[in-house]
Design a protein around this motif. Structure first.
Motif, PDB file in Angstrom:
ATOM      1  N   MET A   1     -14.864  -3.755 -15.091  1.00 39.28           N
ATOM      2  CA  MET A   1     -14.046  -3.966 -15.115  1.00 39.28           C
ATOM      3  C   MET A   1     -13.565  -2.382 -14.344  1.00 39.28           C
ATOM      4  SD  MET A   1     -10.581  -1.905 -16.792  1.00 39.28           S
ATOM      5  CE  MET A   1      -9.438  -2.688 -17.184  1.00 39.28           C
ATOM      6  N   ALA A   2     -13.268  -2.276 -13.116  1.00 42.50           N
ATOM      7  CA  ALA A   2     -13.217  -0.081 -12.629  1.00 42.50           C
ATOM      8  C   ALA A   2     -12.598   0.371 -13.853  1.00 42.50           C
ATOM      9  CB  ALA A   2     -12.614  -0.444 -11.373  1.00 42.50           C
ATOM     10  N   SER A   3     -13.601   1.551 -13.616  1.00 38.89           N
ATOM     11  CA  SER A   3     -13.057   2.739 -14.048  1.00 38.89           C
ATOM     12  C   SER A   3     -11.947   3.048 -14.032  1.00 38.89           C
ATOM     13  CB  SER A   3     -14.291   3.857 -14.367  1.00 38.89           C
ATOM     14  OG  SER A   3     -14.469   4.050 -12.600  1.00 38.89           O
ATOM     15  N   ALA A   4     -11.275   2.966 -12.811  1.00 38.94           N
ATOM     16  CA  ALA A   4     -10.142   3.050 -12.697  1.00 38.94           C
ATOM     17  C   ALA A   4      -8.646   2.875 -13.600  1.00 38.94           C
ATOM     18  CB  ALA A   4      -9.790   2.883 -11.194  1.00 38.94           C
ATOM     19  N   TYR A   5      -9.282   1.972 -14.112  1.00 34.35           N
ATOM     20  CA  TYR A   5      -8.368   1.664 -14.923  1.00 34.35           C
ATOM     21  C   TYR A   5      -8.251   1.874 -16.557  1.00 34.35           C
ATOM     22  CZ  TYR A   5      -7.438  -1.448 -10.520  1.00 34.35           C
ATOM     23  OH  TYR A   5      -6.583  -1.883  -9.420  1.00 34.35           O
TER      24      TYR A   5
ATOM     25  N   SER B   1      -6.555  14.091 -16.813  1.00 36.80           N
ATOM     26  CA  SER B   1      -6.889  13.177 -16.866  1.00 36.80           C
ATOM     27  C   SER B   1      -5.549  12.309 -17.731  1.00 36.80           C
ATOM     28  CB  SER B   1      -8.247  11.793 -17.111  1.00 36.80           C
ATOM     29  OG  SER B   1      -9.477  13.359 -17.186  1.00 36.80           O
ATOM     30  N   PRO B   2      -4.565  12.316 -16.627  1.00 37.89           N
ATOM     31  CA  PRO B   2      -3.486  10.963 -16.938  1.00 37.89           C
ATOM     32  C   PRO B   2      -4.129  10.284 -17.225  1.00 37.89           C
ATOM     33  CG  PRO B   2      -2.980  12.480 -15.176  1.00 37.89           C
ATOM     34  CD  PRO B   2      -4.282  12.892 -15.396  1.00 37.89           C
ATOM     35  N   PRO B   3      -3.030   9.223 -17.687  1.00 34.79           N
ATOM     36  CA  PRO B   3      -3.335   7.175 -18.420  1.00 34.79           C
ATOM     37  C   PRO B   3      -4.013   6.534 -16.960  1.00 34.79           C
ATOM     38  CG  PRO B   3      -1.625   8.498 -19.603  1.00 34.79           C
ATOM     39  CD  PRO B   3      -1.967   9.296 -18.232  1.00 34.79           C
ATOM     40  N   PRO B   4      -4.587   6.155 -16.774  1.00 36.39           N
ATOM     41  CA  PRO B   4      -5.274   4.801 -15.979  1.00 36.39           C
ATOM     42  C   PRO B   4      -3.831   4.114 -15.386  1.00 36.39           C
ATOM     43  CG  PRO B   4      -6.654   4.448 -17.456  1.00 36.39           C
ATOM     44  CD  PRO B   4      -5.787   5.561 -18.760  1.00 36.39           C
ATOM     45  N   ALA B   5      -4.043   3.536 -14.691  1.00 39.14           N
ATOM     46  CA  ALA B   5      -3.540   2.754 -13.925  1.00 39.14           C
ATOM     47  C   ALA B   5      -3.607   1.412 -14.664  1.00 39.14           C
ATOM     48  CB  ALA B   5      -3.262   2.660 -12.213  1.00 39.14           C
ATOM     49  N   TYR B   6      -2.303  -0.291 -14.500  1.00 36.56           N
ATOM     50  CA  TYR B   6      -2.669  -1.281 -15.055  1.00 36.56           C
ATOM     51  C   TYR B   6      -3.496  -1.896 -14.078  1.00 36.56           C
ATOM     52  CZ  TYR B   6      -0.976   0.406 -19.748  1.00 36.56           C
ATOM     53  OH  TYR B   6      -0.588   1.081 -20.731  1.00 36.56           O
ATOM     54  N   GLU B   7      -3.890  -2.875 -14.666  1.00 38.23           N
ATOM     55  CA  GLU B   7      -4.831  -4.054 -13.506  1.00 38.23           C
ATOM     56  C   GLU B   7      -3.948  -4.385 -13.015  1.00 38.23           C
ATOM     57  OE1 GLU B   7      -8.286  -5.400 -14.913  1.00 38.23           O
ATOM     58  OE2 GLU B   7      -9.525  -5.674 -13.000  1.00 38.23           O
ATOM     59  N   LYS B   8      -3.156  -5.407 -14.032  1.00 35.07           N
ATOM     60  CA  LYS B   8      -1.723  -5.854 -14.010  1.00 35.07           C
ATOM     61  C   LYS B   8      -0.637  -5.447 -13.948  1.00 35.07           C
ATOM     62  CE  LYS B   8      -0.306 -10.260 -15.664  1.00 35.07           C
ATOM     63  NZ  LYS B   8      -0.196  -9.989 -16.290  1.00 35.07           N
ATOM     64  N   PRO B   9      -0.042  -4.817 -13.619  1.00 35.32           N
ATOM     65  CA  PRO B   9       1.518  -3.883 -14.084  1.00 35.32           C
ATOM     66  C   PRO B   9       1.680  -4.062 -14.803  1.00 35.32           C
ATOM     67  CG  PRO B   9       1.234  -4.389 -11.670  1.00 35.32           C
ATOM     68  CD  PRO B   9       0.577  -4.757 -11.979  1.00 35.32           C
ATOM     69  N   LEU B  10       2.607  -3.744 -16.035  1.00 33.58           N
ATOM     70  CA  LEU B  10       3.213  -3.636 -17.601  1.00 33.58           C
ATOM     71  C   LEU B  10       4.665  -4.744 -16.391  1.00 33.58           C
ATOM     72  CD1 LEU B  10       2.458  -1.971 -19.683  1.00 33.58           C
ATOM     73  CD2 LEU B  10       1.453  -3.302 -19.320  1.00 33.58           C
ATOM     74  N   THR B  11       5.673  -4.733 -17.489  1.00 31.38           N
ATOM     75  CA  THR B  11       6.591  -5.095 -16.915  1.00 31.38           C
ATOM     76  C   THR B  11       7.626  -4.335 -17.729  1.00 31.38           C
ATOM     77  OG1 THR B  11       7.270  -6.289 -19.198  1.00 31.38           O
ATOM     78  CG2 THR B  11       6.639  -7.989 -17.797  1.00 31.38           C
ATOM     79  N   GLY B  12       9.027  -4.456 -17.086  1.00 29.42           N
ATOM     80  CA  GLY B  12       9.820  -4.066 -18.133  1.00 29.42           C
ATOM     81  C   GLY B  12      10.130  -3.120 -19.587  1.00 29.42           C
ATOM     82  N   LEU B  13       9.885  -4.161 -19.726  1.00 25.49           N
ATOM     83  CA  LEU B  13       9.764  -4.510 -21.896  1.00 25.49           C
ATOM     84  C   LEU B  13       8.140  -4.177 -22.282  1.00 25.49           C
ATOM     85  CD1 LEU B  13      12.046  -5.042 -24.233  1.00 25.49           C
ATOM     86  CD2 LEU B  13      10.575  -7.857 -24.472  1.00 25.49           C
ATOM     87  N   GLU B  14       7.697  -4.140 -21.532  1.00 26.96           N
ATOM     88  CA  GLU B  14       6.407  -3.472 -21.891  1.00 26.96           C
ATOM     89  C   GLU B  14       5.795  -2.604 -22.350  1.00 26.96           C
ATOM     90  OE1 GLU B  14       3.177  -7.660 -21.220  1.00 26.96           O
ATOM     91  OE2 GLU B  14       3.514  -6.584 -19.574  1.00 26.96           O
ATOM     92  N   LYS B  15       6.226  -2.204 -21.011  1.00 24.76           N
ATOM     93  CA  LYS B  15       6.297  -0.739 -20.602  1.00 24.76           C
ATOM     94  C   LYS B  15       7.416   0.141 -21.905  1.00 24.76           C
ATOM     95  CE  LYS B  15       5.962  -0.305 -15.850  1.00 24.76           C
ATOM     96  NZ  LYS B  15       6.627   0.408 -14.450  1.00 24.76           N
ATOM     97  N   VAL B  16       8.325  -0.289 -22.075  1.00 22.72           N
ATOM     98  CA  VAL B  16       9.803   0.317 -22.730  1.00 22.72           C
ATOM     99  C   VAL B  16       8.939   0.416 -24.689  1.00 22.72           C
ATOM    100  CG1 VAL B  16      11.854   0.135 -24.389  1.00 22.72           C
ATOM    101  CG2 VAL B  16      11.441  -0.025 -21.668  1.00 22.72           C
TER     102      VAL B  16
END
Ligand code: HEM
Length: 182
Positions: A1-5, A76-91
């Protein structure tokens, strides 16, 4: 997995050190709660004193590590998600993590002030730290009651957090790799 994630190595290391410290604190806190005022009769004066010293010292350590964690999060802000989270998962995940941050900083501060207000030393291993509040038994009792409720809330949030962690580990969707050490 790329370190960006992934979180940085230091953030990942800190996550697992904090996890161990919190489990230890909750375990000792559970013993205090179960034995209540009879703790000295059951465990003896020396063991009880040691347990209190370790609970206070690791509580202060937790506060230091959480502040360090917040500083690292700014740098170092939290890394991006490889597969974006859904709205509910984010909440749900955002809400759980925010509450964990608030409680894991509030709990040691509350424990510190409750200890000092109770007229007890704020021990950090071999040192005694300033109490910041004068002796006030009623305040101490009230703060310790909130301290207990906050610890229960942390335990409940951790059940959710760990269940989510295990689910993602089984799904092999890369979320666990964001925080795992290797
Ligand atoms: C006392 C134990 C633990 C505490 C206090 C804790 C706390 C936290 C916090 C506050 C974060 C957010 C990091 C940030 O964005 O700054 C986090 C992330 C994470 N934790 Fe834990 N954790 C604990 C145990 C565990 C365990 C046992 C697992 C695995 C089963 C786990 C899996 C994760 C994962 C996968 C993330 C990354 C979430 C994401 O980036 O979306 N944690 N943890």
């Amino acid at each position: 997995m790329a370190s960006a994630y992934r979180y940085t190595f230091l953030q990942r290391l800190l996550h697992w050190i904090i996890a161990l410290v919190v489990f230890g604190l909750l375990a000792i806190g559970f013993v205090f709660w179960r034995l209540g005022d009879g703790i000295v009769d059951t465990l003896g004066k020396e063991t009880t004193g040691q347990l209190f010293m370790y609970h206070k010292s690791f509580g202060v350590l937790l506060l230091i590590l959480m502040v360090l964690r917040l500083v690292l999060r700014r740098l170092s802000p939290p890394p991006a998600y490889e597969k974006p989270l859904t709205g509910l998962e984010k909440v749900i995940s955002g809400g759980t993590l925010l509450l964990l941050y608030i409680l894991l900083i509030g709990l040691p501060i509350g424990g510190w002030l409750a200890t000092a207000a109770g007229g007890h030393p704020v021990q950090f291993f071999d040192w005694t730290l300033p109490g910041f509040v004068g002796e006030n038994k009623a305040l101490s009792e009230q703060l310790f009651t909130y301290h207990g409720y906050a610890a229960l809330a942390v335990a409940a949030l951790l059940v959710l957090h760990i269940a989510a962690g295990i689910k993602h580990w089984k799904l092999k969707d890369g979320i666990m790799r964001r925080i795992s050490l290797p």
